[in-house]
Design a protein around this motif. Structure first.
Motif, PDB file in Angstrom:
ATOM      1  N   THR A 108     -34.083   2.912 -18.151  1.00 18.46           N
ATOM      2  CA  THR A 108     -32.894   3.040 -17.290  1.00 18.46           C
ATOM      3  C   THR A 108     -32.753   4.469 -16.785  1.00 18.46           C
ATOM      4  OG1 THR A 108     -31.570   3.374 -19.279  1.00 18.46           O
ATOM      5  CG2 THR A 108     -31.556   1.168 -18.330  1.00 18.46           C
ATOM      6  N   PHE A 109     -32.419   4.588 -15.506  1.00 22.27           N
ATOM      7  CA  PHE A 109     -32.290   5.911 -14.881  1.00 22.27           C
ATOM      8  C   PHE A 109     -30.988   6.066 -14.104  1.00 22.27           C
ATOM      9  CE2 PHE A 109     -36.758   5.196 -15.630  1.00 22.27           C
ATOM     10  CZ  PHE A 109     -37.176   6.413 -16.142  1.00 22.27           C
ATOM     11  N   GLU A 110     -30.305   4.945 -13.834  1.00 19.76           N
ATOM     12  CA  GLU A 110     -29.064   5.023 -13.057  1.00 19.76           C
ATOM     13  C   GLU A 110     -27.885   5.305 -13.967  1.00 19.76           C
ATOM     14  OE1 GLU A 110     -28.283   1.929  -9.923  1.00 19.76           O
ATOM     15  OE2 GLU A 110     -30.324   1.392 -10.444  1.00 19.76           O
ATOM     16  N   GLY A 111     -27.143   6.373 -13.684  1.00 21.65           N
ATOM     17  CA  GLY A 111     -25.942   6.672 -14.454  1.00 21.65           C
ATOM     18  C   GLY A 111     -26.271   7.399 -15.744  1.00 21.65           C
ATOM     19  N   ASN A 112     -25.226   7.950 -16.398  1.00 24.29           N
ATOM     20  CA  ASN A 112     -25.468   8.743 -17.605  1.00 24.29           C
ATOM     21  C   ASN A 112     -25.075   8.021 -18.887  1.00 24.29           C
ATOM     22  OD1 ASN A 112     -22.745   8.792 -17.413  1.00 24.29           O
ATOM     23  ND2 ASN A 112     -22.529  11.020 -17.331  1.00 24.29           N
ATOM     24  N   TYR A 113     -24.972   6.678 -18.832  1.00 27.04           N
ATOM     25  CA  TYR A 113     -24.705   5.940 -20.062  1.00 27.04           C
ATOM     26  C   TYR A 113     -25.240   4.523 -19.910  1.00 27.04           C
ATOM     27  CZ  TYR A 113     -22.238   5.217 -24.511  1.00 27.04           C
ATOM     28  OH  TYR A 113     -21.924   5.023 -25.839  1.00 27.04           O
ATOM     29  N   ASN A 114     -26.355   4.225 -20.546  1.00 32.45           N
ATOM     30  CA  ASN A 114     -26.897   2.863 -20.582  1.00 32.45           C
ATOM     31  C   ASN A 114     -27.279   2.590 -22.030  1.00 32.45           C
ATOM     32  OD1 ASN A 114     -27.013   2.061 -17.675  1.00 32.45           O
ATOM     33  ND2 ASN A 114     -28.233   3.933 -17.570  1.00 32.45           N
ATOM     34  N   ALA A 115     -26.651   1.589 -22.646  1.00 33.61           N
ATOM     35  CA  ALA A 115     -26.826   1.402 -24.087  1.00 33.61           C
ATOM     36  C   ALA A 115     -26.748  -0.073 -24.472  1.00 33.61           C
ATOM     37  CB  ALA A 115     -25.753   2.199 -24.833  1.00 33.61           C
ATOM     38  N   LYS A 116     -27.040  -0.328 -25.766  1.00 32.83           N
ATOM     39  CA  LYS A 116     -26.949  -1.673 -26.367  1.00 32.83           C
ATOM     40  C   LYS A 116     -27.645  -2.727 -25.504  1.00 32.83           C
ATOM     41  CE  LYS A 116     -24.649  -4.570 -29.375  1.00 32.83           C
ATOM     42  NZ  LYS A 116     -24.660  -4.489 -30.821  1.00 32.83           N
ATOM     43  N   GLY A 117     -28.926  -2.573 -25.316  1.00 31.93           N
ATOM     44  CA  GLY A 117     -29.674  -3.494 -24.468  1.00 31.93           C
ATOM     45  C   GLY A 117     -30.237  -4.669 -25.236  1.00 31.93           C
ATOM     46  N   SER A 118     -30.438  -5.782 -24.526  1.00 29.99           N
ATOM     47  CA  SER A 118     -31.194  -6.898 -25.104  1.00 29.99           C
ATOM     48  C   SER A 118     -31.977  -7.572 -23.984  1.00 29.99           C
ATOM     49  CB  SER A 118     -30.272  -7.891 -25.813  1.00 29.99           C
ATOM     50  OG  SER A 118     -29.225  -8.272 -24.971  1.00 29.99           O
ATOM     51  N   TYR A 119     -33.075  -8.231 -24.369  1.00 26.11           N
ATOM     52  CA  TYR A 119     -33.949  -8.864 -23.393  1.00 26.11           C
ATOM     53  C   TYR A 119     -33.413 -10.232 -22.983  1.00 26.11           C
ATOM     54  CZ  TYR A 119     -37.610  -5.529 -24.793  1.00 26.11           C
ATOM     55  OH  TYR A 119     -38.337  -4.409 -25.049  1.00 26.11           O
ATOM     56  N   LEU A 120     -33.670 -10.644 -21.747  1.00 23.43           N
ATOM     57  CA  LEU A 120     -33.450 -12.031 -21.368  1.00 23.43           C
ATOM     58  C   LEU A 120     -34.510 -12.862 -22.096  1.00 23.43           C
ATOM     59  CD1 LEU A 120     -32.891 -11.751 -17.499  1.00 23.43           C
ATOM     60  CD2 LEU A 120     -31.153 -12.119 -19.252  1.00 23.43           C
ATOM     61  N   PRO A 121     -34.201 -14.116 -22.495  1.00 17.15           N
ATOM     62  CA  PRO A 121     -35.168 -14.909 -23.261  1.00 17.15           C
ATOM     63  C   PRO A 121     -36.489 -15.151 -22.520  1.00 17.15           C
ATOM     64  CG  PRO A 121     -32.997 -15.959 -23.280  1.00 17.15           C
ATOM     65  CD  PRO A 121     -32.910 -14.791 -22.337  1.00 17.15           C
TER      66      PRO A 121
END
Lengths: 424, 164
Positions: free
Chosen positions: A322-335
């Protein structure tokens, strides 16, 4: 007999603490007519009502009002396609529910495709007495799958935490409920916070972070037996559990050297493998659908961003996603492994966002001020999340086709939803 | 611990047969429902904190942090100076440093951030020749806010490390 049954069934329908409400449907729903089910069982109407609610709540279906039915065919042969074309109906569902001798209920249903002019599904579901809603969920999932081509999620479950605020302290309750919010049951009640509940891939166990010992620790609990254990016995803080798809490994955040780092715990022999090594925060790990990659949040760029480690390659640097914005967290994959869902900060608002791997931009999915804890349904079509602030909290959801829903709380601050795998 | 024995329904999964004959999907399945057990736990927090308080009544302070930051401010350092002086004078004093975060951002990242705040405080104290073994370091993340409103002033109060 009829009165007796109604007395048993009403509490189940009326006293559910949370029940999902659709706030906006899909713009182009499948149009379905459900012919009132026939049969000897006195609860047949309730079964059909729950079935209709399930389909409407999925956001993908328009269900024709019963008063609008031009005729009530009693079998497939009596259907006149031209009549249903007038009403712009794509699919017709017929069914019946009968009492089986000395067991439960037996529901059968057929789906007729008005455009193809033929029957496309014929199914039987055996129900359990007292679990009428489950019977409806199974029928709903069958219809959903045949019509959309994607497995339905009505017969799945959701974990969530509710904080009940008392005058001087709070109670923290971990619940499991049906995907529509009904049938909620307490898994754990504690006087200390509970966060980050996670399902085992077979949906028989859960892992979560409990502060009951005075410090964040990860427990595993068997849903059926209530047996629970600390995953690791040491003096350090442990958090953020996530099961590998084969159920053999648990990724965790350990604070061995005072800093959050991700490790993989082998649940059989309790061996620990360190995955990250960086002086900044590394946490919130989750597994790719095939278990070959780990997605996690890292502060190594100066602000939280999502990174991926390929477990099949030795000693490879984590790749930033992730590169957009200064906060991207708690990710999960689509199945289907086509993208990731995560928390994104945009102009001081925390939203749930989606990024497909074949696109170089992110798609915001929600609009409230403080959304967190996204969890993807096992069919990949729905994302539940928590709308929270310090005074309230509720679970909401959004489908990839744009439908939205909420699961309002009658009391307490509801948060940390986690969607189970398929149960049927 | 309280166990509520819910009705256990051990219905066997009869089976799911999917046959495709002339594009009609034919299935047969049985509703499956697991039993669910409820558990109640209560913390030992009050028991463990009592002896600690009697040991170090004076050694407590709260220091505050900026958003997503764990750097100590000049003001925080002033507060920590008096703590370290106390600990240097009285070697029996042991302290717990609990880091906290405001409600913005994800819970797990905030837990890690609270830990970093507690570690910043610990690093300063250790620099002043206090043994790390006298410190217990932990984080509550955003779970134990000091102030429960959602505004800048209350967030600033919640981004803290509590020493006691």
């Amino acid at each position: 007999m009829k009165k007796f049954l109604i007395l048993i069934l009403l509490p189940n329908l009326l006293f559910a603490e949370l029940l999902l409400e659709i706030t906006k449907g899909s713009e182009n729903p499948y149009r379905v007519a459900i012919i009132p089910f026939q049969g000897t069982n006195s609860s047949v109407n309730i079964i059909v009502e729950v079935l209709k609610s399930d389909l409407i709540r999925s956001g993908e279906f328009f269900i024709l009002d019963e008063e609008m039915l031009l005729s009530i065919p009693s079998n497939i042969e009596e259907i006149k396609p031209s009549e249903w074309k007038l009403l712009n109906i794509d699919f017709i569902v017929l069914g019946n529910v009968i009492d089986e001798e000395n067991s439960g209920l037996k529901a059968t249903y057929q789906i007729y495709d008005v455009n193809k002019k033929n029957k496309i599904r014929s199914s039987t579901v055996f129900g359990i007495p007292g679990k009428l809603r489950q019977l409806s969920h199974y029928i709903s999932d069958g219809i959903y799958e045949t019509v959309t081509g994607i497995k339905g999620v009505s017969a799945t479950k959701i974990l969530y935490v509710n904080e009940i605020i008392n005058s001087t302290d709070s109670d923290y309750i971990l619940y499991v409920a049906d995907a529509d919010g009904a049938n909620e049951q307490v898994l754990l009640k504690s006087s200390e916070p509970i966060i980050s509940p996670a399902w085992s891939p077979d949906s028989k166990k859960i892992a979560y972070v409990s502060f009951e010992t005075g410090m964040a620790k990860v427990f595993i609990q068997d849903i059926g037996t209530g047996e629970r254990e600390l995953v690791l016995l040491n003096d350090n803080q442990i958090s953020s559990p996530a099961w590998s798809p084969d159920g053999k490994l648990l990724s965790l955040t350990l604070y061995q050297d005072g800093n959050a780092e991700i490790y993989i715990l082998n649940l059989l022999n309790k061996n620990l493998t360190r995955l990250t090594k960086h002086y900044s925060i590394d946490t919130e790990s989750s597994w790719s659908p095939k278990g070959t990659k780990i997605l996690f949040t890292s502060g190594r760029s100066g602000a939280p961003q999502l990174y991926e480690i390929d477990l099949t390659k030795f000693n490879i640097k984590p790749m930033r996603l992730t590169f957009e914005g200064n906060y991207n967290a708690k990710g999960s994959y689509l199945p289907n492994n086509e993208g990731i869902v995560f928390v994104h900060r945009s102009s001081n608002q925390f939203q749930i966002a989606l990024k497909y791997f074949n696109e170089n931009f992110i798609r915001p999915l929600t609009e409230s001020k403080m959304d967190e804890s996204p969890s993807v349904s096992p069919n990949g079509n729905v994302i539940v999340y928590a709308i929270t602030d310090n005074t309230s909290g509720m679970i909401a959801g959004v489908t990839l086709s744009g439908a939205t829903f909420v699961l309002p709380a009658t009391s307490g601050k509801v948060r940390e939803p986690a969607w189970s795998g398929f149960l049927r | 611990m309280k166990n509520n024995n819910k009705l256990i329904i051990a219905y066997s999964f009869i089976g799911l047969f999917v046959a495709s004959c002339s594009s009609v999907q034919v299935t047969e399945e049985a509703v499956y429902e697991d039993s669910i057990q409820s558990i109640e736990v209560s913390s030992n927090r009050s028991e463990s904190s009592t002896p600690m308080e009697s040991k170090a009544v004076l050694a407590n302070a709260t220091v505050y942090f900026e958003f997503d930051s764990f750097n100590l401010s000049t003001r925080s350092i002033q507060a920590l100076k008096s703590i370290t002086e106390l600990m240097q004078e009285n070697s029996a004093i042991e302290i717990t440093i609990a880091g906290h975060a405001d409600e913005r951002g994800t819970r797990e990242y905030n837990l890690a951030l609270g830990q970093r705040r507690a570690e910043s405080v610990a690093d300063y104290i250790v620099l002043k020749n206090i043994s790390r073994s006298r410190l217990t370091i932990k984080s509550y993340g955003e779970e134990m806010p000091m102030s429960s409103s959602s505004n800048e002033r209350s967030w600033a109060r919640n981004r803290r490390a509590e020493i006691n």
